[in-house]
Design an enzyme around this catalytic site. Structure first.
Site, mmCIF file in Angstrom:
data_model
loop_
_atom_site.group_PDB
_atom_site.id
_atom_site.type_symbol
_atom_site.label_atom_id
_atom_site.label_comp_id
_atom_site.label_asym_id
_atom_site.label_seq_id
_atom_site.Cartn_x
_atom_site.Cartn_y
_atom_site.Cartn_z
ATOM 1 N N GLU A 177 0.794 -1.236 0.000
ATOM 2 C CA GLU A 177 0.000 0.000 0.000
ATOM 3 C C GLU A 177 0.829 1.290 0.000
ATOM 4 O OE1 GLU A 177 -2.835 -0.592 3.200
ATOM 5 O OE2 GLU A 177 -3.643 -2.377 2.222
ATOM 6 N N GLU A 284 -6.435 -10.085 -2.439
ATOM 7 C CA GLU A 284 -7.278 -9.995 -1.222
ATOM 8 C C GLU A 284 -8.752 -9.796 -1.567
ATOM 9 O OE1 GLU A 284 -5.813 -7.026 1.560
ATOM 10 O OE2 GLU A 284 -3.730 -7.567 1.183
#
Ligand code: 9MR
Length: 376
Positions: A177, A284
């Site tokens: 991220e 995910e």
């Protein structure tokens, strides 16, 4: 994503503290597939119509199917039976992060991630490491250093953690991220402030490569298909890092899907992502039925249809990648009740973001995804 809440009371038995070692194989073999030990926690769950019969996803998908795991899951026979049937890759949901491992720079804790690694070896499933360097973790332990010492501690952490699991896992999310929430540029973090915006990422990849030369090293982020600005910044960042010589071996798109995005947006992003020629990890997947902000007058049927359409588009876009680039398709939990989205206080217990219901049964969504994977 910003610090989601930790497992709720219902899921607290899944936390690793004080658990016994290893899987009790006899108990597992005796365990009926449909009995979810968490089902009783979920008073508000909505009953679905008769579940469809769907072949195990790992048996039809021409690439590995993954899910998120916590060490405590191995004490839940229903979870183990479902995982055995459906998946052949596991990603630790939080116990391979600094949050768990890094008690302090002098004290690293490995009991839970070791247990997960041992289970993967025993069960013959692949282990994907998640995550070495994440903007949201490690700030306190790394505070009070000058840049030189900060850099040394950074290198040492990666060497110790990636070195420990060398040969035991197939891949790592090395940088997790890095892109700013709104998609404009990179995130500011203790890593970037001490080691440079691109500098911390290049260094993390170099150190991970030294520690585990065989592992496929991923940069991983979310909202890349939900927010095209963020998707583009991610692609430009990857381009820049590769040009600078960072040993990036794969690209991870988390795909916590916003089911209200326009048709075509996911496929466009996946095509661009595939253009690097690197392995892609759909890392995910979940697809919440809830809307984050504003009133929501959609019927349940409308939401389920939006969810089906976007998840099918994602599965098709993944299938459209060249075979050698399909690293794995990972769903962020097995049963709806396993989802981090269900641990959120805002949840009414009715969200169904995953591919199996609270009792571990396939849903129409599972059948739709299996149909796409079955096309070859
Ligand atoms: O699902 C994970 C939750 O159990 C953890 O408490 C949390 C913090 O470690 O992380 C969640 O997983 C996140 C993943 O590591 C990175 N992408 C977003 C996921 C959901 O927040």
């Amino acid at each position: 994503m910003t610090q989601p809440p930790h497992p709720s009371r219902c899921a607290s038995h899944l936390l690793p503290r004080g658990e016994k070692d290893g899987i009790d194989r006899r108990a597992l073999l005796a365990a009926p597939l449909a009995v979810g030990t968490l089902a009783g926690c979920d008073r508000l769950a909505v009953a679905e119509p008769t579940p469809p019969t769907v072949p195990p996803l790992k048996s039809i998908a021409p690439f590995p199917i993954g899910t998120a795991v916590m060490a405590g899951h191995f004490d839940d026979p229903a979870w183990v039976a479902l995982a055995r049937a459906q998946v052949n890759q596991l990603t630790p949901e939080w116990e391979m992060k600094m949050e768990y491992i890094l008690q302090s720079l002098d004290r690293l804790t490995f009991d839970a991630p070791d247990r997960i690694a041992a289970a993967c070896e025993r069960e013959g499933v692949r282990l994907h490491g998640h995550a070495l360097i994440w903007y949201s973790q490690g700030e306190q332990a790394f505070s009070g250093f000058d840049r030189t010492h900060f850099g040394r501690a950074f290198d040492r952490y990666i060497a110790e953690v990636a070195g420990r699991y060398r040969g035991k896992l197939v891949s790592w999310d090395v940088v997790n991220e890095p892109i700013a929430e709104d998609g404009n540029g990179l995130r500011d973090s203790h890593w970037s402030r001490n080691l440079g915006d691109d500098g911390y990422m290049i260094r993390a990849f170099e150190q991970a490569k030294l520690a585990d030369p065989e592992a496929v090293l991923f940069v991983n982020d979310y909202n890349l298909e939900n927010n095209p600005v963020k998707g583009t910044t991610f692609l430009r960042t990857v381009e820049r890092l590769l040009k600078a010589g960072a040993p990036i071996g794969g690209l991870g798109t988390q795909s916590h899907l916003d089911i209200e995005i326009p048709a075509g947006q996911i496929s466009r992003f996946m095509r661009d992502l595939g253009s690097f020629g690197l392995p892609v990890h759909m890392s995910e997947l979940d697809a919440s039925l809830r809307r984050e902000r504003g009133g929501d007058f959609r019927s349940r049927a409308q939401r389920l249809e939006q969810q089906r359409a976007r998840v099918v588009e994602l599965a098709e876009a993944f299938m459209a990648l060249p075979e050698r680039q399909r690293f794995a398709f990972t769903i962020w939990g097995l049963r709806d009740s396993d989802s981090w989205l269900r641990r959120d206080n805002r949840d009414d217990g009715k969200d169904q973001p995953l591919l199996f219901d609270d009792a571990g049964r396939a849903k129409p969504l599972t059948a739709a995804v299996a149909e796409v994977f079955g096309r070859g």
